[in-house]
Design a protein around this motif. Structure first.
Motif, short mmCIF file in Angstrom:
data_model
loop_
_atom_site.label_atom_id
_atom_site.label_comp_id
_atom_site.label_asym_id
_atom_site.label_seq_id
_atom_site.Cartn_x
_atom_site.Cartn_y
_atom_site.Cartn_z
N SER A 265 18.93 89.81 4.47
CA SER A 265 18.37 91.84 4.40
C SER A 265 19.48 92.51 5.01
N PRO A 266 20.14 92.78 5.06
CA PRO A 266 21.34 93.43 3.68
C PRO A 266 21.95 91.79 3.76
N VAL A 267 22.37 91.38 2.30
CA VAL A 267 23.08 90.65 2.59
C VAL A 267 24.69 90.61 3.44
N GLN A 268 25.01 89.77 4.21
CA GLN A 268 26.33 90.24 5.42
C GLN A 268 26.71 88.22 5.79
N ILE A 269 27.84 88.80 5.73
CA ILE A 269 27.77 86.75 6.82
C ILE A 269 29.45 87.64 8.30
N VAL A 270 29.41 86.79 8.81
CA VAL A 270 30.92 86.94 9.15
C VAL A 270 31.78 85.74 9.28
N THR A 271 33.06 86.16 9.02
CA THR A 271 34.03 85.08 8.66
C THR A 271 35.15 85.13 9.71
#
Ligand SMILES: Nc1ncnc2c1ncn2[C@@H]1O[C@H](COP(=O)(O)OP(=O)(O)OP(=O)(O)O)[C@@H](O)[C@H]1O
Length: 287
Positions: A246-252
């Protein structure tokens, strides 16, 4: 391309610490930053390459020469700036120290030494023992440069150095690297130094090389991506290092690959932000 440093199965042990076993190759023309937390073994590695410390096992070659078999020739070609080298001579003045060190090297360039002494505003009559910490660092740097080495081994060269001199040192190092047969391996804790100077990053953790990567490439690959909603497929994906909802987030660490897949799955990418080097290192060191 030739190797400036070639290390195989190196082990160096102290009572409570073991460096290695590790392998490391540094190609000529590269600037490699040794990064890692305090006590991870950066200085020990540099001192071992310089043969200030003897290693227990393994092979270390500098510019194609084994450091045990060709110690004099190897040292002649290395400029080392790190603590402890001049401890036994610290009652000498800066000029006195330079005179002594100048005798060690056939390539010693007195005119260049003088230029650097002026450039860094050093009081050449001051005893080395009485120099401030930052001044000692600058003197060590000058002595390392003044015999025109092929390989610079620098242990936190700008620690405690004032900002103007730091910038000058970076300029001088960039100039040094204009010769594509020159190489630098430097331990540092400063992101600015890595950003401005280094091509590769070698991460040390508890005496082991955790990772080695090209700086620009790694910065391109690592990113935080904000998404319209979370794709379940990515839940156990090795390329996803962190998920927030929340909010939608990713680390790549595989931005372009993931971007394509997200588009294929029709998941909207709201925003992409590349990570700073220190953030990337935190993720990698948590492995
Ligand atoms: N002469 C020595 N005798 C015993 N142990 C030592 C000696 N020199 C270093 N060590 C140990 O080796 C380990 C690695 O030290 P080293 O100075 O190489 O780390 P570093 O990564 O350079 O740290 P820093 O970032 O603080 O400079 C530490 O645990 C240190 O205490």
């Amino acid at each position: 391309m030739k190797s400036a440093v070639e290390i195989q199965s190196l082990v160096k042990t102290y009572n409570n610490f073991k460096l290695g076993p590790l392998d490391l190759t540094v190609e000529e023309g590269m600037v490699v930053a040794l990064l890692g937390s305090n006590g991870s073994g950066k200085s020990t590695l540099l001192q071992t390459i310089m043969k200030l410390k003897n290693h227990d096992y393994g092979n270390v070659k500098v510019l194609g020469m084994d450091i045990n078999e060709h110690e004099v020739q190897v040292k002649e070609r290395i400029g080392y700036a790190g603590g402890g080298l001049y401890g036994a001579f610290n009652q000498l003045t800066v000029d006195g120290l330079a005179e002594l060190v100048g005798h060690w090297y056939t390539n010693w360039d007195q005119a260049y030494y003088e230029r650097l002494i002026n450039r860094y505003d050093i009081n050449r009559k001051e005893k080395f023992a009485h120099c401030s910490m930052g001044t000692k660092k600058k003197v060590e740097f000058i002595l390392a440069m003044a015999h025109h080495p092929k390989l610079l081994l620098l242990d936190e060269p700008t620690a405690n150095v004032d900002m103007i001199s730091q910038q000058r040192m970076r300029e001088d190092l960039s100039l040094f690297m204009a010769d594509d047969q020159h190489t630098i391996v430097m331990a540092t804790h400063l992101q600015e130094e890595v950003k401005q100077l280094c091509d590769y990053i070698c991460l040390l953790d508890n005496g082991q090389i955790k990772d080695m990567f090209e700086k620009d490439e790694v910065q391109y690959r690592w990113a935080r991506i904000w998404l319209s909603h979370f794709p379940d497929l990515l839940k156990d994906d090795g390329r996803v290092w962190q998920i927030e909802e929340s909010p939608v987030q990713i680390v790549t660490n595989q931005l372009s690959e993931l971007e394509k897949e997200l588009q294929q799955q029709q998941i909207e990418i709201i925003h992409v932000k590349h990570l700073d080097l220190h953030e990337i290192m935190e993720y990698i060191l948590q492995l």
